[in-house]
Design a protein around this motif. Structure first.
Motif, PDB file in Angstrom:
ATOM      1  N   ARG A  44      -1.211   3.615 -18.483  1.00 15.19           N
ATOM      2  CA  ARG A  44      -0.522   2.375 -18.871  1.00 15.19           C
ATOM      3  C   ARG A  44       0.242   2.556 -20.182  1.00 15.19           C
ATOM      4  NH1 ARG A  44      -5.460   0.233 -17.329  1.00 15.19           N
ATOM      5  NH2 ARG A  44      -6.051  -0.118 -19.503  1.00 15.19           N
ATOM      6  N   ARG A  48       4.298   2.176 -20.702  1.00 20.40           N
ATOM      7  CA  ARG A  48       4.885   1.285 -21.716  1.00 20.40           C
ATOM      8  C   ARG A  48       5.827   2.057 -22.644  1.00 20.40           C
ATOM      9  NH1 ARG A  48      -0.726  -1.470 -23.059  1.00 20.40           N
ATOM     10  NH2 ARG A  48      -0.836  -2.875 -21.292  1.00 20.40           N
ATOM     11  N   HIS A  51       8.916   2.912 -20.768  1.00 23.71           N
ATOM     12  CA  HIS A  51       9.733   1.714 -20.570  1.00 23.71           C
ATOM     13  C   HIS A  51      10.443   1.335 -21.871  1.00 23.71           C
ATOM     14  CE1 HIS A  51      10.516  -2.649 -20.217  1.00 23.71           C
ATOM     15  NE2 HIS A  51      10.831  -2.326 -18.973  1.00 23.71           N
ATOM     16  N   ASP A  52       9.758   1.443 -22.982  1.00 23.47           N
ATOM     17  CA  ASP A  52      10.352   1.119 -24.283  1.00 23.47           C
ATOM     18  C   ASP A  52      11.489   2.070 -24.646  1.00 23.47           C
ATOM     19  OD1 ASP A  52       8.575  -0.976 -24.485  1.00 23.47           O
ATOM     20  OD2 ASP A  52       7.219   0.051 -25.895  1.00 23.47           O
TER      21      ASP A  52
END
Length: 54
Positions: A44, A48, A51-52
């Motif tokens: 996870r 993240r 994605h950032d």
């Protein structure tokens, strides 16, 4: 009488070995669950971070 004592002792040793085996299996399951949760958390976090960035 001696055979009976030996039989009881042998049965008890077998029972203790079984209990020890069960305890080892339980311990390994707990460790496997812990590692699985850690791996899921890391996945996870990586998603993240990815994605950032993108």
């Amino acid at each position: 009488m001696m055979f009976y004592d030996y039989s009881v002792a042998t049965e008890r040793i077998t029972e203790l070995h079984r209990e020890a085996d069960n305890a080892r299996v339980a311990s390994r399951l707990v460790a496997a669950r812990r590692w699985s949760r850690l791996a899921s958390w890391a996945e996870r976090q990586a998603r993240r971070a990815s994605h950032d960035l993108g």
